[in-house]
Structures are given as C-alpha cells and as structure tokens.
Design a protein around this motif. Structure first.
Motif, PDB file in Angstrom:
ATOM      1  N   PRO A 241       0.361  -1.238  -0.453  1.00 42.03           N
ATOM      2  CA  PRO A 241      -0.345   0.301  -0.091  1.00 42.03           C
ATOM      3  C   PRO A 241       0.351   1.118   0.078  1.00 42.03           C
ATOM      4  N   VAL A 242       1.619   1.166  -0.077  1.00 43.05           N
ATOM      5  CA  VAL A 242       2.965   2.017   0.189  1.00 43.05           C
ATOM      6  C   VAL A 242       4.288   2.524  -0.726  1.00 43.05           C
ATOM      7  N   GLU A 243       3.925   1.285  -1.352  1.00 44.04           N
ATOM      8  CA  GLU A 243       5.193   1.254  -2.897  1.00 44.04           C
ATOM      9  C   GLU A 243       6.707   1.580  -2.109  1.00 44.04           C
ATOM     10  N   CYS A 244       6.293   1.101  -1.679  1.00 43.00           N
ATOM     11  CA  CYS A 244       8.042   0.466  -0.400  1.00 43.00           C
ATOM     12  C   CYS A 244       8.773   0.049  -0.877  1.00 43.00           C
ATOM     13  N   ILE A 245       8.220  -1.300  -2.540  1.00 43.68           N
ATOM     14  CA  ILE A 245       9.423  -2.138  -2.944  1.00 43.68           C
ATOM     15  C   ILE A 245      10.139  -1.735  -4.366  1.00 43.68           C
ATOM     16  N   GLU A 246      11.469  -1.866  -4.207  1.00 40.46           N
ATOM     17  CA  GLU A 246      12.088  -1.287  -5.348  1.00 40.46           C
ATOM     18  C   GLU A 246      13.127  -2.413  -5.641  1.00 40.46           C
ATOM     19  N   PRO A 247      13.250  -2.843  -7.083  1.00 42.91           N
ATOM     20  CA  PRO A 247      14.530  -3.609  -7.606  1.00 42.91           C
ATOM     21  C   PRO A 247      16.067  -3.306  -7.336  1.00 42.91           C
ATOM     22  N   ASP A 248      16.358  -4.192  -6.586  1.00 43.57           N
ATOM     23  CA  ASP A 248      17.688  -3.765  -5.887  1.00 43.57           C
ATOM     24  C   ASP A 248      19.169  -3.867  -6.412  1.00 43.57           C
ATOM     25  N   PRO A 249      19.448  -3.219  -7.053  1.00 43.13           N
ATOM     26  CA  PRO A 249      20.686  -2.748  -7.575  1.00 43.13           C
ATOM     27  C   PRO A 249      21.826  -3.589  -7.318  1.00 43.13           C
ATOM     28  N   ALA A 250      21.664  -3.683  -6.462  1.00 43.44           N
ATOM     29  CA  ALA A 250      22.440  -4.935  -5.456  1.00 43.44           C
ATOM     30  C   ALA A 250      22.776  -6.408  -6.255  1.00 43.44           C
ATOM     31  N   HIS A 251      21.557  -6.713  -6.734  1.00 46.04           N
ATOM     32  CA  HIS A 251      21.581  -8.240  -7.157  1.00 46.04           C
ATOM     33  C   HIS A 251      20.678  -7.533  -8.891  1.00 46.04           C
ATOM     34  N   PRO A 252      22.017  -7.363  -9.376  1.00 47.23           N
ATOM     35  CA  PRO A 252      21.115  -7.606 -11.056  1.00 47.23           C
ATOM     36  C   PRO A 252      20.734  -8.572 -11.531  1.00 47.23           C
ATOM     37  N   GLU A 253      19.860  -9.265 -12.285  1.00 49.57           N
ATOM     38  CA  GLU A 253      19.522 -10.052 -12.944  1.00 49.57           C
ATOM     39  C   GLU A 253      18.822  -9.527 -14.257  1.00 49.57           C
ATOM     40  N   SER A 254      19.005 -10.747 -15.254  1.00 55.02           N
ATOM     41  CA  SER A 254      18.222 -10.541 -16.631  1.00 55.02           C
ATOM     42  C   SER A 254      16.843 -11.998 -16.424  1.00 55.02           C
ATOM     43  N   PRO A 255      16.247 -11.378 -17.167  1.00 55.05           N
ATOM     44  CA  PRO A 255      14.740 -12.538 -16.517  1.00 55.05           C
ATOM     45  C   PRO A 255      15.200 -13.819 -17.518  1.00 55.05           C
ATOM     46  N   GLU A 256      15.471 -13.999 -17.395  1.00 54.78           N
ATOM     47  CA  GLU A 256      16.496 -15.469 -17.826  1.00 54.78           C
ATOM     48  C   GLU A 256      17.212 -16.183 -16.634  1.00 54.78           C
ATOM     49  N   MET A 257      18.291 -15.405 -15.875  1.00 56.61           N
ATOM     50  CA  MET A 257      18.759 -15.889 -15.161  1.00 56.61           C
ATOM     51  C   MET A 257      18.012 -15.373 -13.933  1.00 56.61           C
ATOM     52  N   LEU A 258      16.390 -14.465 -13.883  1.00 55.39           N
ATOM     53  CA  LEU A 258      15.084 -14.871 -12.707  1.00 55.39           C
ATOM     54  C   LEU A 258      14.596 -16.372 -13.237  1.00 55.39           C
ATOM     55  N   GLN A 259      14.119 -16.542 -14.937  1.00 61.05           N
ATOM     56  CA  GLN A 259      13.764 -18.161 -14.904  1.00 61.05           C
ATOM     57  C   GLN A 259      13.942 -18.710 -14.157  1.00 61.05           C
ATOM     58  N   ARG A 260      15.673 -19.192 -14.124  1.00 57.24           N
ATOM     59  CA  ARG A 260      16.784 -20.126 -14.578  1.00 57.24           C
ATOM     60  C   ARG A 260      17.000 -20.205 -12.689  1.00 57.24           C
ATOM     61  N   LYS A 261      16.942 -19.436 -12.100  1.00 55.64           N
ATOM     62  CA  LYS A 261      16.849 -19.306 -10.607  1.00 55.64           C
ATOM     63  C   LYS A 261      15.450 -19.483 -10.580  1.00 55.64           C
ATOM     64  N   PHE A 262      13.915 -19.578 -10.407  1.00 59.29           N
ATOM     65  CA  PHE A 262      12.362 -20.103 -10.540  1.00 59.29           C
ATOM     66  C   PHE A 262      12.702 -21.449 -10.451  1.00 59.29           C
ATOM     67  N   GLU A 263      13.061 -21.763 -11.850  1.00 60.46           N
ATOM     68  CA  GLU A 263      13.771 -23.295 -11.305  1.00 60.46           C
ATOM     69  C   GLU A 263      14.473 -24.528 -10.304  1.00 60.46           C
ATOM     70  N   ALA A 264      15.352 -23.547 -11.030  1.00 57.78           N
ATOM     71  CA  ALA A 264      16.087 -24.503  -9.519  1.00 57.78           C
ATOM     72  C   ALA A 264      15.530 -23.869  -7.763  1.00 57.78           C
ATOM     73  N   LEU A 265      14.594 -23.336  -7.448  1.00 53.86           N
ATOM     74  CA  LEU A 265      13.793 -23.467  -6.648  1.00 53.86           C
ATOM     75  C   LEU A 265      12.761 -24.852  -6.643  1.00 53.86           C
ATOM     76  N   GLN A 266      12.283 -24.527  -8.173  1.00 48.77           N
ATOM     77  CA  GLN A 266      10.953 -25.862  -8.066  1.00 48.77           C
ATOM     78  C   GLN A 266      11.751 -26.817  -7.768  1.00 48.77           C
ATOM     79  N   ARG A 267      12.936 -26.753  -8.660  1.00 47.24           N
ATOM     80  CA  ARG A 267      13.439 -28.080  -7.863  1.00 47.24           C
ATOM     81  C   ARG A 267      14.384 -28.971  -6.408  1.00 47.24           C
ATOM     82  N   GLU A 268      14.443 -27.474  -5.930  1.00 44.86           N
ATOM     83  CA  GLU A 268      14.457 -27.632  -4.798  1.00 44.86           C
ATOM     84  C   GLU A 268      13.453 -28.237  -3.859  1.00 44.86           C
TER      85      GLU A 268
END
Length: 86
Positions: A55-82
């Motif tokens: 409700p206060v729009e206090c969430i934003e991308p974290d510049p300390a952790h840059p990831e491409s959409p492809e990297m996020l997809q691979r992370k999602f797949e790894a989390l699903q396997r775990e």
C-alpha cells in the motif's frame, strides 16, 4: 534483479503472504527480501506480487542484485527443483 523493501515500509504484513517463493520475512525493523529466493515472481505471475499488494509502494528493484529475465527464470526453476526434493 531481486527486489528490496525500503525503510518506508509500514510493516503492514501484506507482502510476505503474497510471495510465492517465501522470499519475504520480518526483519529487525521492517520486512526484508532474501535475494536468493526472489524471482520477481517470474514463473508464477506476470508482475511481482509484493509490489502489487504494497500500500505504500516501498518495494523496488535492488541494484545490488542485477538479474536478467533469463537469470530469474533459471532461479525459479532451481527453486522449484529444491522444493520438489525437500
């Protein structure tokens, strides 16, 4: 890129249940996002659910952790396997 919660968080408790990866937890002062678990909801939703419900729009991308959409997809797949092996 992983997301982060800013200090303007009001601890309203809506973001943590909205996260399909369990990446959000209560920190010492405000909610925090664990970058290894944050996929920006890639694989689950079209947009980050924590940002949708905040409700206060206090969430934003974290510049300390840059990831491409492809990297996020691979992370999602790894989390699903775990989760499947747990």
């Amino acid at each position: 890129m992983a997301l982060r919660i800013l200090e303007t968080c009001i601890n309203c408790d809506v973001c943590a249940p909205a996260c399909p990866n369990g990446a959000i937890s209560q920190g010492e002062l405000i909610y925090e996002i664990a970058p290894p678990k944050c996929t920006e909801c890639v694989g689950h939703f079209d947009e980050p659910q924590c940002m949708v419900v905040c409700p206060v729009e206090c969430i934003e991308p974290d510049p300390a952790h840059p990831e491409s959409p492809e990297m996020l997809q691979r992370k999602f797949e790894a989390l699903q396997r775990e989760m499947a092996n747990a």
